[in-house]
Design a protein around this motif. Sequence first.
Motif, PDB file in Angstrom:
ATOM      1  N   ALA B 217       0.842  -1.191   0.000  1.00 49.39           N
ATOM      2  CA  ALA B 217       0.000   0.000   0.000  1.00 49.39           C
ATOM      3  C   ALA B 217       0.877   1.240   0.000  1.00 49.39           C
ATOM      4  O   ALA B 217       1.955   1.255   0.593  1.00 49.39           O
ATOM      5  CB  ALA B 217      -0.916   0.006   1.220  1.00 49.39           C
ATOM      6  N   LEU B 218       0.395   2.255  -0.701  1.00 47.02           N
ATOM      7  CA  LEU B 218       1.109   3.531  -0.780  1.00 47.02           C
ATOM      8  C   LEU B 218       0.284   4.553  -0.018  1.00 47.02           C
ATOM      9  O   LEU B 218      -0.922   4.682  -0.256  1.00 47.02           O
ATOM     10  CB  LEU B 218       1.235   3.943  -2.247  1.00 47.02           C
ATOM     11  N   GLY B 219       0.901   5.273   0.893  1.00 42.96           N
ATOM     12  CA  GLY B 219       0.122   6.210   1.695  1.00 42.96           C
ATOM     13  C   GLY B 219       0.806   7.546   1.877  1.00 42.96           C
ATOM     14  O   GLY B 219       2.014   7.691   1.677  1.00 42.96           O
ATOM     15  N   ILE B 220      -0.004   8.522   2.250  1.00 39.45           N
ATOM     16  CA  ILE B 220       0.523   9.847   2.523  1.00 39.45           C
ATOM     17  C   ILE B 220       0.000  10.243   3.899  1.00 39.45           C
ATOM     18  O   ILE B 220      -1.141   9.970   4.246  1.00 39.45           O
ATOM     19  CB  ILE B 220       0.066  10.824   1.417  1.00 39.45           C
ATOM     20  N   VAL B 221       0.853  10.836   4.709  1.00 36.87           N
ATOM     21  CA  VAL B 221       0.462  11.240   6.060  1.00 36.87           C
ATOM     22  C   VAL B 221       0.702  12.739   6.195  1.00 36.87           C
ATOM     23  O   VAL B 221       1.790  13.221   5.874  1.00 36.87           O
ATOM     24  CB  VAL B 221       1.294  10.512   7.141  1.00 36.87           C
ATOM     25  N   ALA B 222      -0.314  13.457   6.670  1.00 35.08           N
ATOM     26  CA  ALA B 222      -0.180  14.908   6.772  1.00 35.08           C
ATOM     27  C   ALA B 222      -0.707  15.400   8.111  1.00 35.08           C
ATOM     28  O   ALA B 222      -1.472  14.713   8.774  1.00 35.08           O
ATOM     29  CB  ALA B 222      -0.950  15.570   5.634  1.00 35.08           C
ATOM     30  N   PRO B 223      -0.284  16.592   8.512  1.00 39.52           N
ATOM     31  CA  PRO B 223      -0.849  17.169   9.735  1.00 39.52           C
ATOM     32  C   PRO B 223      -2.308  17.527   9.476  1.00 39.52           C
ATOM     33  O   PRO B 223      -2.667  17.914   8.361  1.00 39.52           O
ATOM     34  CB  PRO B 223      -0.001  18.431   9.943  1.00 39.52           C
ATOM     35  N   SER B 224      -3.139  17.389  10.481  1.00 38.42           N
ATOM     36  CA  SER B 224      -4.562  17.672  10.290  1.00 38.42           C
ATOM     37  C   SER B 224      -4.810  19.165  10.503  1.00 38.42           C
ATOM     38  O   SER B 224      -5.316  19.588  11.515  1.00 38.42           O
ATOM     39  CB  SER B 224      -5.405  16.856  11.265  1.00 38.42           C
TER      40      SER B 224
END
Lengths: 262, 262
Positions: B217-224
Amino acid sequence: MAEKSVPTRTVTGRALAVLDTFDAKHRRQSLASIARRAELPLTTVHRLVHELENQNALVRGSDGDYEIGSKIWRLGLLASVHSELREVALPYMEDVYQLHNDAVQIAVLDGLRCLIVERIAGSRTLEVISKPGSRLALHATGVGKVLLAHGDAELQKAVLNSLDRFTEQTITDPGILETQLKTIKVQGFAKTQEELAEGAVSIAVPLRGKGGNVIAALGIVAPSDGRDLGKLVPVMQVTGAALSRKLVEAGLGDAARLQAGS
Amino acid sequence: MAEKSVPTRTVTGRALAVLDTFDAKHRRQSLASIARRAELPLTTVHRLVHELENQNALVRGSDGDYEIGSKIWRLGLLASVHSELREVALPYMEDVYQLHNDAVQIAVLDGLRCLIVERIAGSRTLEVISKPGSRLALHATGVGKVLLAHGDAELQKAVLNSLDRFTEQTITDPGILETQLKTIKVQGFAKTQEELAEGAVSIAVPLRGKGGNVIAALGIVAPSDGRDLGKLVPVMQVTGAALSRKLVEAGLGDAARLQAGS
DNA sequence: TCAGAAACTTCCATCACATGAAACTTTAGT
DNA sequence: ACTAAAGTTTCATGTGATGGAAGTTTCTGA
């Protein structure tokens, strides 16, 4: 001094012997291949391999071949040769790389060879003999000569007694090499001229840890196109010294933690 | 289904149990610490550790603590999760990273967790919960949900029965999660909203191998920070599809070679 | 299509090697 | 100096590793 295929009499030894049959040239192997290379009875290997597979130390592909599994990979990332040295050294290596886009590498001692820990290189670099994880001969590489020159008498003796030839230029005469090693220690840098592979020359300098012990070597490898690599010696020495200081600051000055073999 | 600390009755198992006591939080350990964590008698561990040290699977620092040695490191680099997947995927991850400098990561299934294989992130990214080698909960991460949604019934059942809570938002109700998983499978992407850590949101898409099987799986994580990550879904899906094609071309489409535990 | 070989797997009687309690030595803490 | 914790060595015991033999499956080539 290891290196010998000591036919370990312990189970752990056998299990490691099984794992040890894997290298860059044999990343995927059949059961039979593992058994042959480990020099162990097929049945024994069969059992060991199954056990290792259950623990994810090995994975079995759908074609039946085995390869290194995620457990070993995960553990490997914890080695300080990997994360720490790499982290501290990369910026410096990058600086050197910018100069002429020659391959830059860092190596530590591993038994009777030098272990390439990290390497930066353009895609158009010559043949890729060395990449992270490779183990090269000490007497035919720049980084290797540096490590050897600063190694103990026991190591030098062992290496000087078996100088494999790789090219026309490889130094196979113990006397000549011994003299070179002394010079290297005094001058603070080593060079090679197509001694491991045709068309490649290199320069390397020591990286020192606590108390000035040499714990690794920083080297540059370039095509032998007439350019005078000698001009780079001062840069390499300055970079090496700066990096050495950083390594000590980072608490990596302890040779035992970086080096491998006895 | 592993995960249990099955007190293996085999020597190989014990040796691996010793190695397994090492993780990001315990990179260097004393003999006693290893014994405690492996739940094995001190004497036994003493012997095993010595053996492992002789083979360079472990190294002993000058302060007596042990850590993962160069042999394991070297072997780890041979794992295809490392070199192959990494090599193929990095350029694509880089592209995604350029968009907003949010952390980008790729994960595969490893037992009942997801294993972070590679990650790109700026230095100013939030807390670093995940880095290569980390194993995170399947139900609280974007990449994890994707892998879980496409996992087999046995896996889903096992995970749904033990939903740990990490934050206020963590989904711990099997029913709700099960519904989400179905949606994820249909829509082709997963999202999380501060389910693993406060202040972090993520989007993830599947990477498919031969025959359309989901292998990673490819994912992106960002500040909310109020930004609408939803807008990134199309980009992620396109990138995921492109990368999937590359993976199959590169011969990495075989789930068995990437994934780890059953 | 089939024979033969090579790779792989299962079985199990034998004993080599791992085991871990006990006792001892060294190192840290107060 | 005293105590506790960590580390090391020893050794009698029997558990679990061993590997030959035989069976099964998968290739190979003709």
